[in-house]
Design a protein around this motif. Structure first.
Motif, PDB file in Angstrom:
ATOM      1  N   LEU A   8       0.843  -1.196   0.000  1.00 30.71           N
ATOM      2  CA  LEU A   8       0.000   0.000   0.000  1.00 30.71           C
ATOM      3  C   LEU A   8       0.875   1.241   0.000  1.00 30.71           C
ATOM      4  O   LEU A   8       1.761   1.393   0.837  1.00 30.71           O
ATOM      5  CB  LEU A   8      -0.912   0.008   1.229  1.00 30.71           C
ATOM      6  N   ASN A   9       0.613   2.140  -0.938  1.00 30.83           N
ATOM      7  CA  ASN A   9       1.285   3.431  -1.014  1.00 30.83           C
ATOM      8  C   ASN A   9       0.209   4.502  -0.824  1.00 30.83           C
ATOM      9  O   ASN A   9      -0.498   4.863  -1.756  1.00 30.83           O
ATOM     10  CB  ASN A   9       1.979   3.589  -2.372  1.00 30.83           C
ATOM     11  N   LYS A  10       0.070   4.972   0.414  1.00 31.37           N
ATOM     12  CA  LYS A  10      -1.023   5.895   0.734  1.00 31.37           C
ATOM     13  C   LYS A  10      -0.888   7.220   0.007  1.00 31.37           C
ATOM     14  O   LYS A  10      -1.888   7.807  -0.418  1.00 31.37           O
ATOM     15  CB  LYS A  10      -1.081   6.147   2.244  1.00 31.37           C
ATOM     16  N   SER A  11       0.325   7.709  -0.125  1.00 33.44           N
ATOM     17  CA  SER A  11       0.490   9.016  -0.760  1.00 33.44           C
ATOM     18  C   SER A  11       0.071   8.970  -2.221  1.00 33.44           C
ATOM     19  O   SER A  11      -0.451   9.945  -2.761  1.00 33.44           O
ATOM     20  CB  SER A  11       1.938   9.491  -0.629  1.00 33.44           C
ATOM     21  N   ALA A  12       0.297   7.828  -2.842  1.00 34.27           N
ATOM     22  CA  ALA A  12      -0.092   7.668  -4.244  1.00 34.27           C
ATOM     23  C   ALA A  12      -1.496   7.103  -4.390  1.00 34.27           C
ATOM     24  O   ALA A  12      -1.986   6.969  -5.513  1.00 34.27           O
ATOM     25  CB  ALA A  12       0.897   6.755  -4.960  1.00 34.27           C
ATOM     26  N   LYS A  13      -2.131   6.750  -3.276  1.00 40.20           N
ATOM     27  CA  LYS A  13      -3.448   6.090  -3.291  1.00 40.20           C
ATOM     28  C   LYS A  13      -3.402   4.882  -4.231  1.00 40.20           C
ATOM     29  O   LYS A  13      -4.248   4.726  -5.140  1.00 40.20           O
ATOM     30  CB  LYS A  13      -4.554   7.055  -3.702  1.00 40.20           C
ATOM     31  N   HIS A  14      -2.444   4.026  -3.987  1.00 41.66           N
ATOM     32  CA  HIS A  14      -2.193   2.891  -4.870  1.00 41.66           C
ATOM     33  C   HIS A  14      -1.876   1.656  -4.035  1.00 41.66           C
ATOM     34  O   HIS A  14      -1.146   1.737  -3.043  1.00 41.66           O
ATOM     35  CB  HIS A  14      -1.007   3.201  -5.797  1.00 41.66           C
ATOM     36  N   LEU A  15      -2.441   0.544  -4.446  1.00 42.74           N
ATOM     37  CA  LEU A  15      -2.031  -0.716  -3.844  1.00 42.74           C
ATOM     38  C   LEU A  15      -1.825  -1.757  -4.932  1.00 42.74           C
ATOM     39  O   LEU A  15      -2.323  -1.611  -6.053  1.00 42.74           O
ATOM     40  CB  LEU A  15      -3.006  -1.209  -2.770  1.00 42.74           C
ATOM     41  N   SER A  16      -1.036  -2.751  -4.588  1.00 45.05           N
ATOM     42  CA  SER A  16      -0.763  -3.808  -5.546  1.00 45.05           C
ATOM     43  C   SER A  16      -0.728  -5.156  -4.832  1.00 45.05           C
ATOM     44  O   SER A  16      -0.411  -5.234  -3.642  1.00 45.05           O
ATOM     45  CB  SER A  16       0.553  -3.551  -6.278  1.00 45.05           C
ATOM     46  N   LEU A  17      -1.082  -6.167  -5.572  1.00 43.48           N
ATOM     47  CA  LEU A  17      -1.052  -7.549  -5.090  1.00 43.48           C
ATOM     48  C   LEU A  17       0.014  -8.285  -5.883  1.00 43.48           C
ATOM     49  O   LEU A  17      -0.019  -8.279  -7.118  1.00 43.48           O
ATOM     50  CB  LEU A  17      -2.414  -8.216  -5.290  1.00 43.48           C
ATOM     51  N   HIS A  18       0.960  -8.885  -5.166  1.00 41.17           N
ATOM     52  CA  HIS A  18       2.009  -9.667  -5.793  1.00 41.17           C
ATOM     53  C   HIS A  18       1.776 -11.144  -5.492  1.00 41.17           C
ATOM     54  O   HIS A  18       1.545 -11.506  -4.320  1.00 41.17           O
ATOM     55  CB  HIS A  18       3.392  -9.254  -5.282  1.00 41.17           C
ATOM     56  N   ILE A  19       1.854 -11.965  -6.511  1.00 40.43           N
ATOM     57  CA  ILE A  19       1.727 -13.415  -6.335  1.00 40.43           C
ATOM     58  C   ILE A  19       3.016 -14.045  -6.850  1.00 40.43           C
ATOM     59  O   ILE A  19       3.366 -13.904  -8.029  1.00 40.43           O
ATOM     60  CB  ILE A  19       0.529 -13.976  -7.131  1.00 40.43           C
ATOM     61  N   VAL A  20       3.739 -14.689  -5.915  1.00 39.40           N
ATOM     62  CA  VAL A  20       5.019 -15.291  -6.284  1.00 39.40           C
ATOM     63  C   VAL A  20       5.189 -16.636  -5.573  1.00 39.40           C
ATOM     64  O   VAL A  20       5.120 -16.663  -4.345  1.00 39.40           O
ATOM     65  CB  VAL A  20       6.205 -14.380  -5.887  1.00 39.40           C
ATOM     66  N   PRO A  21       5.458 -17.738  -6.285  1.00 42.98           N
ATOM     67  CA  PRO A  21       5.382 -17.838  -7.732  1.00 42.98           C
ATOM     68  C   PRO A  21       3.945 -18.062  -8.177  1.00 42.98           C
ATOM     69  O   PRO A  21       3.134 -18.637  -7.453  1.00 42.98           O
ATOM     70  CB  PRO A  21       6.226 -19.096  -8.002  1.00 42.98           C
ATOM     71  N   SER A  22       3.618 -17.625  -9.354  1.00 41.72           N
ATOM     72  CA  SER A  22       2.265 -17.799  -9.878  1.00 41.72           C
ATOM     73  C   SER A  22       2.045 -19.261 -10.272  1.00 41.72           C
ATOM     74  O   SER A  22       2.958 -19.932 -10.786  1.00 41.72           O
ATOM     75  CB  SER A  22       2.050 -16.909 -11.107  1.00 41.72           C
ATOM     76  N   GLN A  23       0.821 -19.738 -10.021  1.00 42.25           N
ATOM     77  CA  GLN A  23       0.455 -21.115 -10.346  1.00 42.25           C
ATOM     78  C   GLN A  23      -0.799 -21.106 -11.223  1.00 42.25           C
ATOM     79  O   GLN A  23      -1.610 -20.176 -11.131  1.00 42.25           O
ATOM     80  CB  GLN A  23       0.178 -21.903  -9.062  1.00 42.25           C
ATOM     81  N   PRO A  24      -0.986 -22.134 -12.048  1.00 46.95           N
ATOM     82  CA  PRO A  24      -2.177 -22.164 -12.912  1.00 46.95           C
ATOM     83  C   PRO A  24      -3.483 -22.031 -12.134  1.00 46.95           C
ATOM     84  O   PRO A  24      -4.441 -21.427 -12.615  1.00 46.95           O
ATOM     85  CB  PRO A  24      -2.063 -23.528 -13.604  1.00 46.95           C
ATOM     86  N   GLY A  25      -3.523 -22.551 -10.921  1.00 47.27           N
ATOM     87  CA  GLY A  25      -4.728 -22.433 -10.094  1.00 47.27           C
ATOM     88  C   GLY A  25      -5.016 -21.031  -9.626  1.00 47.27           C
ATOM     89  O   GLY A  25      -6.105 -20.755  -9.093  1.00 47.27           O
ATOM     90  N   ASP A  26      -4.075 -20.109  -9.830  1.00 52.23           N
ATOM     91  CA  ASP A  26      -4.305 -18.703  -9.478  1.00 52.23           C
ATOM     92  C   ASP A  26      -5.129 -17.992 -10.550  1.00 52.23           C
ATOM     93  O   ASP A  26      -5.544 -16.848 -10.355  1.00 52.23           O
ATOM     94  CB  ASP A  26      -2.976 -17.963  -9.309  1.00 52.23           C
ATOM     95  N   SER A  27      -5.329 -18.636 -11.683  1.00 52.63           N
ATOM     96  CA  SER A  27      -6.101 -18.021 -12.768  1.00 52.63           C
ATOM     97  C   SER A  27      -7.530 -17.760 -12.301  1.00 52.63           C
ATOM     98  O   SER A  27      -8.258 -18.692 -11.936  1.00 52.63           O
ATOM     99  CB  SER A  27      -6.112 -18.930 -14.004  1.00 52.63           C
ATOM    100  N   ALA A  28      -7.910 -16.493 -12.266  1.00 46.54           N
ATOM    101  CA  ALA A  28      -9.206 -16.076 -11.733  1.00 46.54           C
ATOM    102  C   ALA A  28      -9.339 -14.579 -11.981  1.00 46.54           C
ATOM    103  O   ALA A  28      -8.427 -13.936 -12.518  1.00 46.54           O
ATOM    104  CB  ALA A  28      -9.296 -16.363 -10.230  1.00 46.54           C
ATOM    105  N   VAL A  29     -10.473 -14.025 -11.574  1.00 45.22           N
ATOM    106  CA  VAL A  29     -10.639 -12.564 -11.565  1.00 45.22           C
ATOM    107  C   VAL A  29     -10.336 -12.063 -10.166  1.00 45.22           C
ATOM    108  O   VAL A  29     -10.847 -12.611  -9.188  1.00 45.22           O
ATOM    109  CB  VAL A  29     -12.057 -12.152 -12.002  1.00 45.22           C
ATOM    110  N   TYR A  30      -9.511 -11.046 -10.068  1.00 48.10           N
ATOM    111  CA  TYR A  30      -9.122 -10.480  -8.778  1.00 48.10           C
ATOM    112  C   TYR A  30      -9.749  -9.094  -8.621  1.00 48.10           C
ATOM    113  O   TYR A  30      -9.599  -8.226  -9.476  1.00 48.10           O
ATOM    114  CB  TYR A  30      -7.594 -10.386  -8.680  1.00 48.10           C
ATOM    115  N   PHE A  31     -10.448  -8.928  -7.511  1.00 42.67           N
ATOM    116  CA  PHE A  31     -11.086  -7.649  -7.213  1.00 42.67           C
ATOM    117  C   PHE A  31     -10.372  -6.975  -6.048  1.00 42.67           C
ATOM    118  O   PHE A  31     -10.125  -7.593  -5.005  1.00 42.67           O
ATOM    119  CB  PHE A  31     -12.562  -7.845  -6.829  1.00 42.67           C
ATOM    120  N   CYS A  32     -10.080  -5.720  -6.221  1.00 40.80           N
ATOM    121  CA  CYS A  32      -9.597  -4.866  -5.158  1.00 40.80           C
ATOM    122  C   CYS A  32     -10.823  -4.208  -4.519  1.00 40.80           C
ATOM    123  O   CYS A  32     -11.762  -3.835  -5.243  1.00 40.80           O
ATOM    124  CB  CYS A  32      -8.668  -3.822  -5.779  1.00 40.80           C
TER     125      CYS A  32
END
Lengths: 115, 111
Positions: free
Chosen positions: B66-90
């Motif tokens: 979370l970067n509050k000053s930029a009003k930005h967040l990100s989700l990191h997935i490491v390592p990515s797996q085929p089962g992670d395939s989906a729609v992600y909602f913030c």
């Protein structure tokens, strides 16, 4: 099951027909939420109950939409005189208590198609 | 006017690589954020959350920044797996009343 359940899973209605969508929250969950998810969009808030009290209905798009939770458990979302723009997935969520932050547990949704 | 934005409708990554999903918000009063994951014909399921008093939260392969000053967040997935395939909602917690969701990003993890 232990999760939130919704019925029916799919509903096709003719324009002008009334529909009723049911939500069974997780047992013991105080808070219940209804969301509308249009195709390609995120869920949008419709209304919120704490036990049987409807505390917020600011997201209901028109007076054709009505929700109730008379005994503080099962909830019904009713849409009167359905229109094509009502076609969406209707999601129900419940949480243990009304507190911030709160994790909401979602049901599988009811996909409503209005012809 | 969308208060929570996910500007990438879709993302494809190779299995084993990092997936980075981005989210921006406009309301500086939001103080708690969540990521939900959704498979077809299922409801969204909670993945990870972060309070505005933190700038990072980690849970296994999933990390939210979370970067509050930029009003930005990100989700990191490491390592990515085929089962992670989906729609992600913030989503942002709206003063404990409800959640404000972004439009979602469809992640495809290629084997």
């Amino acid at each position: 099951g232990a999760g939130v359940s919704q019925s029916p899973r799919y509903k096709v209605a003719k324009r002008g027909q009334d529909v009723a969508l049911r939500c069974d929250p997780i047992s013991g969950h105080v808070s219940l939420f209804w969301y509308q998810q249009a195709l390609g969009q995120g869920p949008e808030f419709l209304t919120y109950f704490q036990n049987e009290a409807q505390l917020d209905k600011s997201g209901l798009p028109s007076d054709r939409f009505f929700a109730e939770r008379p005994e503080g458990s099962v909830s019904t979302l009713k849409i009167q005189r359905t229109q094509q723009e009502d076609s969406a997935v209707y999601l129900c969520a419940s949480s243990l208590a009304r507190q911030s932050p709160n994790e909401q547990f979602f049901g599988p949704g009811t996909r409503l198609t209005v012809l | 006017d969308q208060q929570v934005k996910q500007n990438s409708p879709s993302l494809s990554v190779q299995e084993g690589r990092i997936s980075i999903l981005n989210c921006d918000y406009t309301n500086s009063m939001f103080d708690y954020f969540l990521w939900y994951k959704k498979y077809p014909a299922e409801g969204p399921t909670f993945l990870i959350s972060i309070s505005s008093i933190k700038d990072k939260n980690e849970d296994g392969r999933f990390t939210v920044f979370l970067n509050k000053s930029a009003k930005h967040l990100s989700l990191h997935i490491v390592p990515s797996q085929p089962g992670d395939s989906a729609v992600y909602f913030c989503a942002a917690d709206n003063y404990g009343q409800n959640f404000v969701f972004g439009p979602g990003t469809r992640l495809s993890v290629l084997p």
